[in-house]
Write a protein that holds these residues in place. Structure first.
Motif, PDB file in Angstrom:
ATOM      1  N   LEU A 195       0.860  -1.369  -0.008  1.00 19.59           N
ATOM      2  CA  LEU A 195       0.085  -0.030   0.005  1.00 19.59           C
ATOM      3  C   LEU A 195       0.698   1.210  -0.135  1.00 19.59           C
ATOM      4  O   LEU A 195       1.963   1.452   0.561  1.00 19.59           O
ATOM      5  N   SER A 196       0.461   2.189  -0.508  1.00 20.51           N
ATOM      6  CA  SER A 196       0.860   3.642  -0.350  1.00 20.51           C
ATOM      7  C   SER A 196       0.777   4.118   0.977  1.00 20.51           C
ATOM      8  O   SER A 196      -0.118   3.470   1.755  1.00 20.51           O
ATOM      9  N   TRP A 197       1.358   5.285   1.233  1.00 21.34           N
ATOM     10  CA  TRP A 197       1.322   5.867   2.624  1.00 21.34           C
ATOM     11  C   TRP A 197      -0.036   6.231   2.904  1.00 21.34           C
ATOM     12  O   TRP A 197      -0.470   5.858   3.807  1.00 21.34           O
ATOM     13  N   GLU A 198      -0.828   6.907   2.029  1.00 23.83           N
ATOM     14  CA  GLU A 198      -2.135   7.281   2.279  1.00 23.83           C
ATOM     15  C   GLU A 198      -3.066   6.124   2.477  1.00 23.83           C
ATOM     16  O   GLU A 198      -4.036   6.090   3.057  1.00 23.83           O
ATOM     17  N   GLU A 199      -2.973   5.175   1.581  1.00 26.23           N
ATOM     18  CA  GLU A 199      -3.788   3.936   1.782  1.00 26.23           C
ATOM     19  C   GLU A 199      -3.451   3.205   2.907  1.00 26.23           C
ATOM     20  O   GLU A 199      -4.380   2.611   3.709  1.00 26.23           O
ATOM     21  N   ALA A 200      -2.225   3.082   3.449  1.00 25.84           N
ATOM     22  CA  ALA A 200      -1.913   2.335   4.597  1.00 25.84           C
ATOM     23  C   ALA A 200      -2.399   3.122   5.796  1.00 25.84           C
ATOM     24  O   ALA A 200      -2.723   2.536   6.810  1.00 25.84           O
ATOM     25  N   LEU A 378      -4.558  -8.647   8.529  1.00 26.84           N
ATOM     26  CA  LEU A 378      -5.443  -8.983   7.342  1.00 26.84           C
ATOM     27  C   LEU A 378      -5.399  -8.080   6.165  1.00 26.84           C
ATOM     28  O   LEU A 378      -5.160  -8.292   4.904  1.00 26.84           O
ATOM     29  N   ILE A 379      -5.080  -6.797   6.498  1.00 25.22           N
ATOM     30  CA  ILE A 379      -4.731  -5.786   5.590  1.00 25.22           C
ATOM     31  C   ILE A 379      -3.556  -6.006   4.840  1.00 25.22           C
ATOM     32  O   ILE A 379      -3.467  -6.057   3.579  1.00 25.22           O
ATOM     33  N   ARG A 421       3.242  13.624  -2.804  1.00 25.22           N
ATOM     34  CA  ARG A 421       2.212  13.216  -3.421  1.00 25.22           C
ATOM     35  C   ARG A 421       1.514  11.939  -3.281  1.00 25.22           C
ATOM     36  O   ARG A 421       2.233  11.415  -2.413  1.00 25.22           O
ATOM     37  N   GLU A 422       0.619  11.672  -3.880  1.00 27.64           N
ATOM     38  CA  GLU A 422      -0.246  10.231  -3.799  1.00 27.64           C
ATOM     39  C   GLU A 422       0.734   9.180  -4.341  1.00 27.64           C
ATOM     40  O   GLU A 422       1.523   9.364  -5.046  1.00 27.64           O
ATOM     41  N   GLY A 423       0.679   8.112  -3.726  1.00 29.74           N
ATOM     42  CA  GLY A 423       1.036   6.790  -4.394  1.00 29.74           C
ATOM     43  C   GLY A 423       2.478   6.270  -4.098  1.00 29.74           C
ATOM     44  O   GLY A 423       3.111   5.423  -4.486  1.00 29.74           O
ATOM     45  N   LEU A 424       3.092   7.186  -3.170  1.00 29.05           N
ATOM     46  CA  LEU A 424       4.423   6.682  -2.718  1.00 29.05           C
ATOM     47  C   LEU A 424       4.447   5.761  -1.781  1.00 29.05           C
ATOM     48  O   LEU A 424       3.558   5.706  -0.871  1.00 29.05           O
ATOM     49  N   GLY A 425       5.429   4.984  -1.374  1.00 30.36           N
ATOM     50  CA  GLY A 425       5.758   4.114  -0.247  1.00 30.36           C
ATOM     51  C   GLY A 425       5.299   2.779  -0.805  1.00 30.36           C
ATOM     52  O   GLY A 425       5.467   1.970   0.325  1.00 30.36           O
ATOM     53  N   VAL A 426       5.018   2.314  -1.746  1.00 31.18           N
ATOM     54  CA  VAL A 426       4.736   0.861  -1.942  1.00 31.18           C
ATOM     55  C   VAL A 426       6.148   0.233  -2.290  1.00 31.18           C
ATOM     56  O   VAL A 426       6.966   0.494  -2.996  1.00 31.18           O
ATOM     57  N   ARG A 432       0.545  -5.620  -4.617  1.00 32.34           N
ATOM     58  CA  ARG A 432      -0.643  -4.616  -5.145  1.00 32.34           C
ATOM     59  C   ARG A 432      -1.199  -4.930  -6.469  1.00 32.34           C
ATOM     60  O   ARG A 432      -2.467  -4.738  -6.534  1.00 32.34           O
ATOM     61  N   GLU A 433      -0.433  -5.297  -7.496  1.00 38.50           N
ATOM     62  CA  GLU A 433      -0.905  -5.673  -8.819  1.00 38.50           C
ATOM     63  C   GLU A 433      -2.086  -6.645  -8.574  1.00 38.50           C
ATOM     64  O   GLU A 433      -3.202  -6.541  -9.189  1.00 38.50           O
ATOM     65  N   LYS A 434      -1.960  -7.650  -7.777  1.00 37.25           N
ATOM     66  CA  LYS A 434      -2.964  -8.708  -7.512  1.00 37.25           C
ATOM     67  C   LYS A 434      -4.232  -8.172  -7.092  1.00 37.25           C
ATOM     68  O   LYS A 434      -5.360  -8.781  -7.199  1.00 37.25           O
ATOM     69  N   HIS A 435      -4.247  -7.049  -6.090  1.00 40.41           N
ATOM     70  CA  HIS A 435      -5.312  -6.604  -5.521  1.00 40.41           C
ATOM     71  C   HIS A 435      -5.769  -5.017  -5.807  1.00 40.41           C
ATOM     72  O   HIS A 435      -6.647  -4.526  -5.083  1.00 40.41           O
ATOM     73  N   ILE A 436      -5.156  -4.686  -7.068  1.00 35.36           N
ATOM     74  CA  ILE A 436      -5.441  -3.314  -7.409  1.00 35.36           C
ATOM     75  C   ILE A 436      -6.671  -2.807  -7.384  1.00 35.36           C
ATOM     76  O   ILE A 436      -7.023  -1.954  -7.046  1.00 35.36           O
ATOM     77  N   ASP A 437      -7.531  -3.790  -8.228  1.00 31.69           N
ATOM     78  CA  ASP A 437      -8.982  -3.183  -8.313  1.00 31.69           C
ATOM     79  C   ASP A 437      -9.888  -3.015  -6.917  1.00 31.69           C
ATOM     80  O   ASP A 437     -10.405  -2.122  -6.704  1.00 31.69           O
ATOM     81  N   ALA A 438      -9.458  -4.082  -5.863  1.00 27.84           N
ATOM     82  CA  ALA A 438      -9.862  -3.771  -4.760  1.00 27.84           C
ATOM     83  C   ALA A 438      -9.642  -2.544  -3.882  1.00 27.84           C
ATOM     84  O   ALA A 438     -10.224  -1.907  -3.149  1.00 27.84           O
TER      85      ALA A 438
END
Length: 445
Positions: A195-200, A378-379, A421-426, A432-438
């Motif tokens: 996850l990115s920083w903001e997602e985490a 679980l996350i 900016r968004e999207g950093l920290g992955v 991630r690609e496996k679950h990107i839609d979710a």
């Protein structure tokens, strides 16, 4: 702060590099001010505007104590407790800080004329205090919001029962809506690497709260096949409850307030969705009188989705508006779990439907460290996904809180702190690609 950010973004930084960084004397933080606690006096709750009470201030870095850590905050998020803090309801949080300040010499730090708020973060450990062995500078972490002292035996079976249990960033100072945060080391958990920083930063408080309330033995103890009524099923709490129900083999009956929110629930995999606005449920005739006929109409609608079965578990958090209906529709021997009262704290229900049908009401408040750790695990494994819908800058936190207050958001709203900016920290692109839609499910609405 630039040196700290450069170290975080470098692929080569070591624990020694982070330990050698100089800490700034001050940092930017979202605050409320003690001398403004009466600014909304006389206004209805809905008319109180967080944009007027939340400030972006430069504040001193707090002293680091034993068992604590200073964390560089890359991202945070807005919860309902941030809204309650901003509108000084049901109480000003400065009373919490004053009481905490009396616990010890060290806790006096928290009793200030300003309150740095926020109960979520994703970031990097900068410093640890004496007695901290499990975490080191440079560790990428998220923080749960349980703050405990554990000097009483009461908290050693379930830390939520500690007499000195508090919610960090709400009942303590130096919260996560800031560039630096002060936490106890036993609030820290590994950041999910995909996850990115903001997602985490988004799941923390609500994910752990939903886990305890619905899954844990301290809550409803949900099992396979249970019919689970979830109020606000696409919101910050409900979106995680919906995922836990689906992942655990239960049958969620999702209650939402718009077609868009209904679509989100179906996208998560829920089949039983009730749009309470479209179907016109009015559980109150007026301010003082509920309408049992509406409870019965609601119960009949639920049975259409369950093959005639009643609800095993109600996931309650709206409170006053819905509680009478929740008690009524629960099956004999069923359970109503409640963790909040966003529509009002004074609940009313017909007790005949509780005592004569042997139903239980369970109060559930956040989660202990183990429950928070399991929810975060679980996350990290991609079993449960963040429900981040929108991201704001630190300067826009007032607007973010306003949107949550007015319920115009979906899922959770994030706030970038040090992250440029968004999207950093992955760190794990394959997972991630496996679950990107979710992961992006709430971003695409």
């Amino acid at each position: 702060m630039k040196e700290i950010l450069d170290a975080i973004q470098s692929q080569d930084s070591t624990a020694a590099d982070f330990a050698a960084l100089s800490l700034p004397e001050s940092y930017r933080a979202i605050t409320v001010h003690k001398d403004e606690t009466e600014m909304f006096a006389g206004l209805a709750t809905r008319d109180k505007d967080p944009r007027k009470s939340l400030h972006l201030d430069e504040v001193p870095v707090p002293e680091l104590g034993p068992g604590e850590a200073l964390v560089a905050v890359m991202a945070s998020s807005v919860n309902y407790n941030s809204v309650w803090t901003s509108i000084f309801e049901p109480l000003s949080t400065f009373g919490f800080l004053e009481r905490y300040g009396k616990v010890s010499e060290l806790t006096k730090r928290h009793d200030l004329p300003y309150h740095v708020i926020g109960s979520d973060l994703a970031g990097v450990v900068l410093r640890t205090g004496p007695g901290v062995n499990a975490w080191n500078p440079g560790d990428e972490v998220v923080a749960h919001c349980l703050s405990v002292e554990l000097e009483s035996s009461d908290g050693h079976n379930d830390t939520m029962l500690d007499p000195e249990q508090r919610i960090w960033g709400f009942e303590t100072n130096f919260g996560g809506l800031a560039e630096i945060a002060l936490v106890k080391s036993n609030q820290l958990m590994p950041k999910p690497k995909h996850l990115s920083w903001e997602e985490a930063a988004a799941p923390g408080l609500v994910n752990s709260t939903a886990y305890r309330q619905l899954v844990s033995r301290n809550g409803a103890g949900m099992k396979q096949g249970d019919n689970v009524l979830i109020w606000g099923a696409s919101g910050g709490l409900g979106s995680y409850a919906t995922q836990f129900a689906l992942a655990g083999g239960a049958n969620p009956i999702c209650v939402v307030s718009s077609p868009e929110k209904a679509d989100i629930c179906r996208a998560m995999g829920a089949e039983a969705v009730i749009d309470r606005n479209a179907e016109g449920y009015k559980f109150w005739k007026d301010e003082t009188t509920q309408d049992p006929k509406e409870w019965k109409r609601f119960g009949k609608r639920i049975r259409e989705f369950t093959g005639g079965e009643d609800i095993d578990i109600v996931f309650e958090h709206p409170g006053r508006e819905t509680f009478g209906a929740s008690v009524y529709v629960t099956r004999k021997g069923g359970t109503i779990t409640t963790c909040a009262s966003t529509s009002g704290y004074m609940h009313e229900y017909d007790n005949r439907y509780l005592w004569m049908s042997l139903k239980r009401i369970i109060g559930s408040h956040f989660a202990n460290y183990r429950e928070a750790w399991e929810a975060n695990r679980l996350i990290a494994k991609g079993k449960i996904h963040p429900t981040l819908s929108k991201v704001y800058s630190l300067e826009e936190t007032g607007q973010a809180a306003h949107d949550v207050h007015r319920n115009v958001h979906q899922g959770k709203v994030g706030v970038l702190a040090l992250a440029p900016r968004e999207g950093l920290g992955v760190r794990d692109q394959e997972l991630r690609e496996k679950h990107i839609d979710a992961i992006n499910r709430f971003r695409n609405v």
